[in-house]
Design an enzyme around this catalytic site. Structure first.
Site: not given
Length: 689
Positions: A541, A626, A661
């Site tokens: 991320s 995501d 995610h």
């Protein structure tokens, strides 16, 4: 749209077609050749992602046996049928258990005592049947313990549907509420709930009141937050006296409260939002206790009468400390628990409300993680907390706040004969280019030599003030036992060394995060922990942004890179406020509509700074659903790297076509994903089995 090699033995990667898209702002022109990958309705986009997946599978085919070995090895350490430590709430003991062969946990309780018959409340395995992905959102039981409110997401987009289960009949109530977020709260009447709904950008922005047994379309809209940089959450104080509505941006907070016994009353404001002022609220007796950064970089604790909560009435309980971060507090009927961070490590102290006496909760290891567990009861002298380190498995303690004695309730069992004396952890300090000392947590198997031959896996995050904890992982033993050293760079942008540590790694000082990480890598090489041709780095991320930035700056420093769902197209993403989180990100990275921030962000944005030069070997992952980092960011980055890089090093893109995610949701599939990643790392380092 792309060129794909459909031969049975794929040896060439798919090449995405270049379709120039001009992006212009502040007189600056950027040409994005892969902007078209955003259009998932274009059938060529999923086809390209599948082609990349096929190429990745082909390039990793020779590691199939290694992946199987790693998976079996990691699985063998896990006690698949296990039980959490029950926690008490009123007359019930609640716990979670897992069963061998089942992906998801089972939520249970017993009434009166632990010898009572088990009542299964919710079996995630049953709810997950027929779904490639499953995630449980809220799990909140009514004050009388008769109704369970829970929410589920079955695609990974963090869009939850809320259900209500009557625990006396084990039947669902008729009402269901779609498009909700993670937070909700029960009023004390056992029939009124408050929940949040999300907008098109996945931002929780509305607070509703629902009465059980009534139609959802009759729910009352309590509040709608129109400012797109604010998220809305709802919570309840441990005292059960008040429901709180929290309106929060990255740097500003506003809190409203409601008497939990009178859910139809008007909400009251504690203090209106003031840019840069953050505060958190809890309740005790006649007072609200407030942790705030008001003229206190490292935060301080205040209190104010519930009857007059405005800021001018706040009184100091714990003053600001220059070298100690006040992370938060926890309130019980007779005790105040104070969580702090000193010298990079978490500590706690417990204050008796009546006597003012304090006791400290400390730990002997050089680096660790410590956090509060489930403590729903207000009138108790027991504090439950969790402790873990690189070497100590996850441990649950009950701390008696009256006697200051702690009792180990459970240490997670590691099957196969784990011996912690075979491993060593240390807390090191690298020096950044501006002279700042950067902590490194490191763990390794006893007996390694600092002779520059050790393979080393270095990770970091450095954003949002999130501190990177040094936790135990039985899976990581797979690397340590093969002689791989593991390290965490506690770089600026996190909050390990206090709030200023975070401030010095955001906005126009964001590059400190990247140069800190490079300094840590250089230190580990200089001190002969490893060498560049043995150094692998990983991050996800915002940590994926870190990976992209450092390989643009110093690609020769690293052997290989694993970037999970990397946030790499910084300028374009944050300019697009239709995307989740984008507007809120302005208070973390800056608003690129301002030329000053635009130029600075563009100067480090990984996607915008890919060049025609050699790059390390790379594995990049994405999640099709995501909602935080859209799949196209890693896809575009991969395509541009393929276009420009001048080396023959392997570059793989692996997109999970049914997750978001966090990757796969089931524990066995998650373990297979990790085995794949470890196989990539070990293979690139030259390990063979």
């Amino acid at each position: 749209m792309y060129k794909d090699n459909h031969l049975p033995n794929i040896t060439k990667p798919p090449v995405a077609e270049k379709q120039p898209q001009l992006l212009e702002l502040h007189g600056d022109r950027r040409m994005d050749n892969y902007f078209w990958l955003r259009d998932l309705d274009n059938p060529q986009v999923p086809a390209y992602l599948e082609a990349e997946n096929n190429y990745t599978a082909a390039m990793m085919a020779h590691t199939k046996q290694l992946q199987t070995n790693l998976y079996n090895e990691m699985l063998a350490r896990i006690k698949e049928t296990d039980l959490s430590v029950p926690y008490r709430q009123d007359d019930y003991y609640y716990y979670i258990r897992t069963e061998e062969g089942k992906d998801y946990p089972i939520y249970c309780r017993k009434q009166g005592n632990l010898e009572a018959p088990e009542e299964v409340l919710l079996d995630e395995n049953e709810l997950a049947q027929g779904h490639e992905f499953f995630s449980l959102g809220v799990f909140d039981i009514s004050p009388n313990h008769q109704i369970l409110a829970y929410s589920v997401d079955t695609i990974g987009a963090e869009q939850y549907t809320l259900f209500f289960l009557d625990l006396t009949t084990n039947k669902l109530l008729t009402e269901t509420i779609p498009d909700t977020y993670f937070s909700m709260a029960w009023a004390n009447d056992n029939k009124t709930i408050f929940y949040t709904k999300i907008d098109d950008a996945n931002r929780p922005y509305q607070l509703f009141r629902h009465t059980l047994g009534t139609a959802v379309d009759e729910d009352v809209l309590i509040y709608e937050e129109l400012d797109e940089i604010y998220h809305l959450y709802v919570d309840k104080t441990r005292s059960q006296a008040y429901i709180l509505m929290l309106l929060r941006s990255s740097i500003t907070t506003e809190v409203h409260y409601l008497d939990a016994n009178n859910p139809e009353d008007n909400w009251q404001l504690i203090h209106p939002r003031t840019t840069g002022l953050e505060y958190e609220v809890d309740h005790h007796s006649d007072y609200f206790y407030i942790v705030t950064n008001d003229e206190a970089t490292n935060f301080k604790l205040m209190k104010t009468l519930v009857s007059c909560p405005n800021k001018e009435n706040w009184q100091t309980v714990i003053p600001h400390q220059e070298n100690v971060l006040l992370s938060g507090v926890s309130l019980f009927a007779n005790y105040l628990v104070i969580y702090e961070r000193k010298g990079g490590l978490e500590t706690a102290r417990v204050r008796n409300f009546s006597t003012g006496e304090e006791s400290n909760i400390t730990f002997p290891e050089p680096t660790y993680e410590f956090y509060e567990g489930n403590n729903p009861e207000f009138n108790t002298n027991i504090l439950r907390f969790h402790y873990t380190s690189f070497i100590t498995p996850q441990s649950v303690f009950d701390y008696n706040m009256e006697t200051n004695q702690r009792e180990l309730k459970k240490e997670t069992e590691v099957l196969g004969g784990y011996d912690r004396t075979h491993y060593q952890s240390e807390w090191l300090m690298a020096t950044a280019e501006d002279g700042t000392k950067i902590p490194i947590s490191i763990v390794y198997k006893q007996g390694i030599k600092k002779d520059s031959t050790n393979p080393l896996l270095l990770t970091g995050y450095g954003a949002y003030g999130a501190s990177y904890p040094a936790t135990f992982s039985s899976n990581r033993l797979t690397l340590l036992d093969r002689g791989v050293v593991f390290a965490i760079a506690h770089i600026r942008g996190g909050e390990e060394m206090g709030r200023q540590w975070y401030e010095d790694g955001k906005f126009l000082q964001k590059k400190n995060t990247f140069t800190d990480f490079i300094a840590c890598a250089e230190y580990l090489i200089k001190e002969k922990w490893t060498a560049s041709d043995r150094l692998v780095i990983t991050g996800g991320s915002a940590g994926g942004l870190l990976m992209g930035a450092v390989v643009n700056l110093r690609p020769e420093l690293f052997k290989a890179v694993v970037a999970h769902v990397p946030f790499v197209d910084v300028v374009t993403t944050i300019l697009d406020t239709s995307l989740p989180l984008s507007a809120m990100e302005w208070e973390e990275w800056g608003n690129p509509n301002d030329p000053m921030y635009y130029d600075y962000m563009k100067s480090y944005s990984p996607y915008d700074n890919v060049e025609d030069k050699d790059y390390p070997e790379m594995l990049i992952t994405a999640g099709l659903n995501d909602s935080r980092v859209k799949y196209w960011e890693p896809a575009k980055w991969t395509a541009k790297l393929r276009e420009l890089k001048t080396d023959n090093n392997i570059l793989l893109l692996k997109t999970n076509m049914g997750a978001g995610h966090s990757g796969a949701s089931g524990r066995y599939e998650s373990l297979r994903e990790l085995a794949f990643e470890y196989a990539f790392i070990l293979d690139r380092l030259g390990f063979s089995e």
